[in-house]
Motif scaffolding. Structure first.
Motif, PDB file in Angstrom:
ATOM      1  N   PHE A   1      45.683  47.519  29.245  1.00  0.00           N
ATOM      2  CA  PHE A   1      44.872  46.450  29.058  1.00  0.00           C
ATOM      3  C   PHE A   1      43.759  46.841  28.330  1.00  0.00           C
ATOM      4  N   THR A   2      43.411  46.128  27.115  1.00  0.00           N
ATOM      5  CA  THR A   2      42.137  46.751  26.420  1.00  0.00           C
ATOM      6  C   THR A   2      40.887  45.868  26.254  1.00  0.00           C
ATOM      7  N   GLY A   3      40.743  45.371  27.813  1.00  0.00           N
ATOM      8  CA  GLY A   3      39.496  44.572  27.783  1.00  0.00           C
ATOM      9  C   GLY A   3      39.244  43.046  27.855  1.00  0.00           C
ATOM     10  N   ASP A   4      38.115  42.411  28.402  1.00  0.00           N
ATOM     11  CA  ASP A   4      37.732  41.109  28.787  1.00  0.00           C
ATOM     12  C   ASP A   4      38.912  40.787  29.578  1.00  0.00           C
ATOM     13  N   ALA A   5      38.823  40.929  30.820  1.00  0.00           N
ATOM     14  CA  ALA A   5      39.594  40.304  31.836  1.00  0.00           C
ATOM     15  C   ALA A   5      39.189  39.120  32.031  1.00  0.00           C
ATOM     16  N   VAL A   6      37.492  38.736  32.007  1.00  0.00           N
ATOM     17  CA  VAL A   6      37.193  37.609  32.504  1.00  0.00           C
ATOM     18  C   VAL A   6      36.117  37.062  31.282  1.00  0.00           C
ATOM     19  N   GLY A   7      35.417  35.764  31.714  1.00  0.00           N
ATOM     20  CA  GLY A   7      34.557  35.153  30.495  1.00  0.00           C
ATOM     21  C   GLY A   7      35.506  34.100  30.266  1.00  0.00           C
ATOM     22  N   TYR A   8      34.848  32.807  30.107  1.00  0.00           N
ATOM     23  CA  TYR A   8      35.700  31.466  29.408  1.00  0.00           C
ATOM     24  C   TYR A   8      36.547  30.833  30.586  1.00  0.00           C
ATOM     25  N   GLY A   9      37.301  31.500  30.945  1.00  0.00           N
ATOM     26  CA  GLY A   9      38.455  30.835  32.001  1.00  0.00           C
ATOM     27  C   GLY A   9      37.959  30.770  33.510  1.00  0.00           C
ATOM     28  N   PRO A  10      38.872  30.075  34.171  1.00  0.00           N
ATOM     29  CA  PRO A  10      38.591  29.568  35.474  1.00  0.00           C
ATOM     30  C   PRO A  10      39.048  30.504  36.813  1.00  0.00           C
ATOM     31  N   ASP A  11      39.873  31.400  36.540  1.00  0.00           N
ATOM     32  CA  ASP A  11      40.378  32.483  37.474  1.00  0.00           C
ATOM     33  C   ASP A  11      40.255  33.955  37.239  1.00  0.00           C
ATOM     34  N   PRO A  12      38.749  34.237  37.423  1.00  0.00           N
ATOM     35  CA  PRO A  12      38.597  35.648  37.222  1.00  0.00           C
ATOM     36  C   PRO A  12      39.188  36.459  38.080  1.00  0.00           C
ATOM     37  N   ASP A  13      38.930  36.092  39.521  1.00  0.00           N
ATOM     38  CA  ASP A  13      39.696  37.076  40.729  1.00  0.00           C
ATOM     39  C   ASP A  13      41.079  37.258  40.470  1.00  0.00           C
ATOM     40  N   GLU A  14      41.810  36.261  40.471  1.00  0.00           N
ATOM     41  CA  GLU A  14      43.125  36.283  40.139  1.00  0.00           C
ATOM     42  C   GLU A  14      43.659  37.137  39.121  1.00  0.00           C
ATOM     43  N   CYS A  15      43.063  37.079  38.061  1.00  0.00           N
ATOM     44  CA  CYS A  15      43.276  37.752  36.722  1.00  0.00           C
ATOM     45  C   CYS A  15      43.166  39.256  36.879  1.00  0.00           C
ATOM     46  N   ILE A  16      41.943  39.651  37.481  1.00  0.00           N
ATOM     47  CA  ILE A  16      41.573  40.990  37.732  1.00  0.00           C
ATOM     48  C   ILE A  16      42.369  41.515  38.673  1.00  0.00           C
ATOM     49  N   LYS A  17      42.819  41.003  39.640  1.00  0.00           N
ATOM     50  CA  LYS A  17      43.893  41.345  40.782  1.00  0.00           C
ATOM     51  C   LYS A  17      45.063  41.957  39.990  1.00  0.00           C
ATOM     52  N   LEU A  18      45.711  40.927  39.195  1.00  0.00           N
ATOM     53  CA  LEU A  18      47.170  40.985  38.373  1.00  0.00           C
ATOM     54  C   LEU A  18      46.755  42.240  37.437  1.00  0.00           C
ATOM     55  N   ILE A  19      45.672  42.201  36.742  1.00  0.00           N
ATOM     56  CA  ILE A  19      45.475  43.411  35.573  1.00  0.00           C
ATOM     57  C   ILE A  19      45.620  44.573  36.301  1.00  0.00           C
ATOM     58  N   ARG A  20      44.837  44.649  37.279  1.00  0.00           N
ATOM     59  CA  ARG A  20      44.789  45.983  38.241  1.00  0.00           C
ATOM     60  C   ARG A  20      46.153  46.374  38.547  1.00  0.00           C
ATOM     61  N   LYS A  21      46.893  45.514  38.977  1.00  0.00           N
ATOM     62  CA  LYS A  21      48.187  45.566  39.774  1.00  0.00           C
ATOM     63  C   LYS A  21      49.189  46.324  38.477  1.00  0.00           C
ATOM     64  N   VAL A  22      49.218  45.604  37.396  1.00  0.00           N
ATOM     65  CA  VAL A  22      50.251  45.831  36.529  1.00  0.00           C
ATOM     66  C   VAL A  22      49.765  47.031  35.289  1.00  0.00           C
TER      67      VAL A  22
END
Ligand code: ZN
Length: 242
Positions: free
Chosen positions: A34-55
């Motif tokens: 993953f090359t950056g910007d997990a968050v910003g703009y969208g509505p699901d920061p926690d869920e996205c960070i969790k998934l990115i960390r997992k995969v």
């Protein structure tokens, strides 16, 4: 080279990330970076960070991730991006914040000779964009690997540098030639800006670099953004991919 998927610029868009991960699984690709910007703009920061960390085996810092950790970086943002970053900061969990702080500025896959950075290899923390061929050309001097993967502009491209120094642009795929070097913008999972609203990411498989597009439920993300009171231009642009 083992099959690899490179995802970037997810921007808290869980529907887009889910569709991309499903597509990666369907292609039987097990390694993801993953090359950056997990968050910003969208509505699901926690869920996205969790998934990115997992995969993902490598997770890099983007400027929007940085803005949530260090609000001083908000000065560089336009009003809508700033509003979304502040919203993210107010809505993110302490665990997610800790995860963001652990993101690295650069990464590499040594065996595959791949360098990873969110913005540019020349100056990763200046958050410059690779918009024109002169900048692409210059940046080939700032990494020693065969391939450099970037995100940041949300506009995918594959730039191939021949031994003569000449650079050839490819829109969607290229067979890797061991004489040549590559800078690839892998596109944005969560907020494409090249006029195609479908989610975007990149794979390397069968010695080929390929940019992939995947449909996702844009309306669902937009509905959540509306509920979260995120700026309407950010909601509307997802439909057009700009
Ligand atoms: Zn971004």
């Amino acid at each position: 080279m083992r099959p690899l998927a490179i995802i970037s610029d997810v921007h808290s868009n869980l529907e887009a990330l889910g569709s991309v991960l499903k597509d990666i699984a369907r292609r039987k690709i097990e390694k993801i970076v993953f090359t950056g910007d997990a968050v910003g703009y969208g509505p699901d920061p926690d869920e996205c960070i969790k998934l990115i960390r997992k995969v993902s085996s490598v997770s890099l810092m983007g400027n929007h991730d940085m803005a949530v950790i260090e609000p001083g970086h908000l000065d560089y943002f336009n009003q809508f991006a700033r509003k979304a970053a502040i919203w993210t900061k107010d809505n993110i969990s302490p665990t997610s914040l800790r995860s963001l702080k652990a993101f690295k500025m650069t990464g590499q896959l040594k065996k595959d000779s791949i360098f990873l950075v969110h913005s540019t290899p020349r100056d990763p923390s200046a958050w410059n964009y690779l918009y024109n061929m002169d900048d692409v050309d210059t940046n080939f001097y700032y990494f020693s690997h065969r391939i450099c993967m970037v995100g940041h502009s949300h506009i995918p491209f594959i730039a191939e540098q021949l031994p003569s120094g000449e650079i050839v642009l490819h829109k969607s795929s290229v067979k890797i030639n061991s004489d040549n070097r590559y800078i690839v913008n892998v596109g944005s999972v969560g907020q494409p800006r090249d006029g195609d609203p479908r989610s975007c990411y990149t794979i390397i498989k069968n010695n080929t670099i390929q940019i992939i597009r995947v449909k996702y439920k844009i309306e669902k993300t937009q509905e959540k953004m509306l509920q979260a009171d995120l700026p309407s231009p950010l909601i509307e642009r997802l439909s057009r991919g700009v």
